[in-house]
Design an enzyme around this catalytic site. Structure first.
Site, PDB file in Angstrom:
ATOM      1  N   GLY A 172       0.790  -1.223  -0.074  1.00  7.53           N
ATOM      2  CA  GLY A 172       0.169  -0.059   0.076  1.00  7.53           C
ATOM      3  C   GLY A 172       0.814   1.063  -0.115  1.00  7.53           C
ATOM      4  O   GLY A 172       2.067   1.324   0.481  1.00  7.53           O
ATOM      5  N   LYS A 173       0.377   2.468  -0.368  1.00  3.19           N
ATOM      6  CA  LYS A 173       1.225   3.342  -0.438  1.00  3.19           C
ATOM      7  C   LYS A 173       0.115   4.662  -0.442  1.00  3.19           C
ATOM      8  O   LYS A 173      -1.005   4.599  -1.121  1.00  3.19           O
ATOM      9  CB  LYS A 173       1.788   3.804  -1.323  1.00  3.19           C
ATOM     10  CG  LYS A 173       3.247   4.646  -1.108  1.00  3.19           C
ATOM     11  CD  LYS A 173       4.286   3.943  -0.351  1.00  3.19           C
ATOM     12  CE  LYS A 173       5.446   4.642  -0.170  1.00  3.19           C
ATOM     13  NZ  LYS A 173       6.540   3.859   0.785  1.00  3.19           N
ATOM     14  N   GLY A 174       0.300   5.896   0.351  1.00  2.00           N
ATOM     15  CA  GLY A 174      -0.464   6.863   0.170  1.00  2.00           C
ATOM     16  C   GLY A 174      -0.087   8.056   0.568  1.00  2.00           C
ATOM     17  O   GLY A 174       1.269   8.368   0.846  1.00  2.00           O
ATOM     18  N   ASP A 215       6.648   8.271   5.868  1.00  2.00           N
ATOM     19  CA  ASP A 215       7.338   8.220   4.770  1.00  2.00           C
ATOM     20  C   ASP A 215       7.734   9.709   4.492  1.00  2.00           C
ATOM     21  O   ASP A 215       8.037  10.381   5.324  1.00  2.00           O
ATOM     22  CB  ASP A 215       6.293   7.951   3.375  1.00  2.00           C
ATOM     23  CG  ASP A 215       6.982   7.307   2.325  1.00  2.00           C
ATOM     24  OD1 ASP A 215       7.644   8.146   1.643  1.00  2.00           O
ATOM     25  OD2 ASP A 215       6.848   6.104   1.930  1.00  2.00           O
TER      26      ASP A 215
END
Length: 428
Positions: A117-119, A158
């Site tokens: 996942g990434k956001g 991040d």
């Protein structure tokens, strides 16, 4: 070691900037080396879901601005989605999708029970006060509340976010749930369920993999020179550990440039970006050079640990290091990778080298589930064990199939994902 290089290709500006294009190309290249159902490969080219949300923010002056946030969820066949949340002006749905794919491979190559996942939010975090960052984070957590959770999707820090950001996110989610849910995020402060060693983990794993790569090539760290581009958390922790283990760190850099000493720097005396932003050039050193120069130094090992797309088709022929260990995410473009492979420059990919972050995030997730915190010594020992197991798995593919290190890492990851998909089947 002789490996089979991919075909040399050119790259356009669009491809240079697209994590999604690179991730898909790397997937296709790895698929050519193993027998996997083409339907699985096609499925893995696309995310399961990409959530786009509006994030209204009341600024300190009382005005309201609305920003766009994203959460890309690539694949969860092996477990909950896992990946960072970034605050950066250039966050897009496409970037998040490509990075979420990389997280799927990274979790699989480390054999962790997570998917990718990434956001993030498209905003410049430097433009925000601390209070504004908190309000933005809490509202973003609320907007994502239905698609995240400790058994659904577990965010982490991040670019532009940190442990405090994760604490705010956890608190906002917990308040809405009516109970404390520490497992909703990783990378939190230890006082509220975070893991010791989490912040240092990507740099530690980069150092461990560098040590193993040097040993694999029949060398000794005490006779090894290393250049590190980027002296943030990853680069600094990797450089300091390698120096402690006997390597000679000849150059380190930040956004403004690098200091260089062919006889070796004392990296413990150089402040990291977190300790003192943009302070590298203020340190005493025989010479200062540019970030571009760091990449082309005649050293044994180059560690690009700053940002993506710094080794490109334009400078790949000038890379003088024998081994490149990717501390950053995606520092080498697809075309540059082909050139380095042709030149027999070994590139240890990011999905292995900097995977200490997601590995210790997994440890943190376990600690939160069991409500029992591990000591730093246990965290580092477990990380060492996991990194060596992953290194040996990838090395076995390098030797068995005469692959580059990147292709071998993808083969390991793709084999595990494909087996999981075959076992679970396609519903309905």
């Amino acid at each position: 070691m002789t490996t089979t290089p991919p075909t040399r290709e050119t790259e356009t500006d669009d491809e240079l900037d697209s994590a999604l294009v690179t991730a898909r190309r790397q997937l296709e290249r790895a698929a050519a080396h193993i027998d996997v159902d083409p339907g699985v490969i096609e499925r893995l080219k696309h995310p399961t879901k990409v959530q786009q949300v509006s994030v209204p923010l009341e600024r300190d002056d009382g005005s309201v601005e609305v920003y766009t946030g994203y959460r890309a969820q690539h694949d969860d066949v092996r477990g909950p989605y896992k990946g960072g949340l970034r605050y950066h002006p250039e966050v897009t749905a496409e970037e998040c999708t490509g990075l979420s794919m990389w997280m799927t491979w990274k979790c699989a190559v480390m054999d962790l029970p997570f998917g990718g996942g990434k956001g993030g939010v498209a905003i410049d975090p430097k433009s925000l006060s601390s209070d504004e960052t908190e309000r933005l984070t809490r509202r973003f957590a609320e907007e994502l509340r239905d698609v995240v959770g400790p058994t659904k999707d577990v965010p982490a820090p991040d670019m532009g976010t940190d442990a405090q950001t994760m604490a705010w996110f956890m608190d906002a989610y917990s308040m809405q749930q009516g109970e404390t849910v520490p497992g909703i995020v990783t990378g939190k402060p230890p006082v509220i369920g975070g893991s010791y060693g989490r912040e240092e983990a990507p740099g530690r794993s980069t150092a461990i993999v560098t040590r193993e790569a040097v040993d694999y090539n029949g060398r000794d760290l005490s006779d090894t020179t290393v250049a590190v581009q980027g002296f943030g958390s990853v680069g600094a922790n990797a450089a300091r550990l390698l120096e402690d283990w006997g390597a000679t760190i000849v150059a380190v850099s930040d956004v403004n440039g690098a200091i260089y000493d062919p006889d070796g720097l004392s990296t413990h005396d150089v402040p990291t970006h977190e300790e003192e932003p943009e302070a590298v050039l203020e340190q005493d050193a025989p010479e200062t050079i540019t970030n571009e120069d760091v990449l082309e130094l005649d050293v044994d090992v180059l560690i690009p640990a700053a940002v993506g797309n710094v080794i490109t088709a334009d400078n790949a022929d000038a890379i003088a290091a024998d081994i490149v260990v990717e501390g950053a995410n995606g520092p080498t473009t697809f075309a540059a990778d082909s050139i380095l492979a042709e030149r027999d420059v070994q590139v240890i990919p990011d999905i292995l080298a900097n995977a200490g972050g997601v590995t210790v995030s997994y440890f943190e997730w376990l600690q939160d589930i069991n409500r029992r915190q591990w000591s730093l010594e246990r965290v580092n020992a477990e990380l060492e064990e996991h990194m060596l197991e992953a290194w040996n798995d990838v090395r076995a593919e390098v030797e068995a199939k005469d692959l580059t290190w990147r292709d071998a890492a993808y083969v390991v990851a793709l084999s595990r994902i494909a087996e999981a998909k075959a076992t679970r089947g396609l519903w309905p």
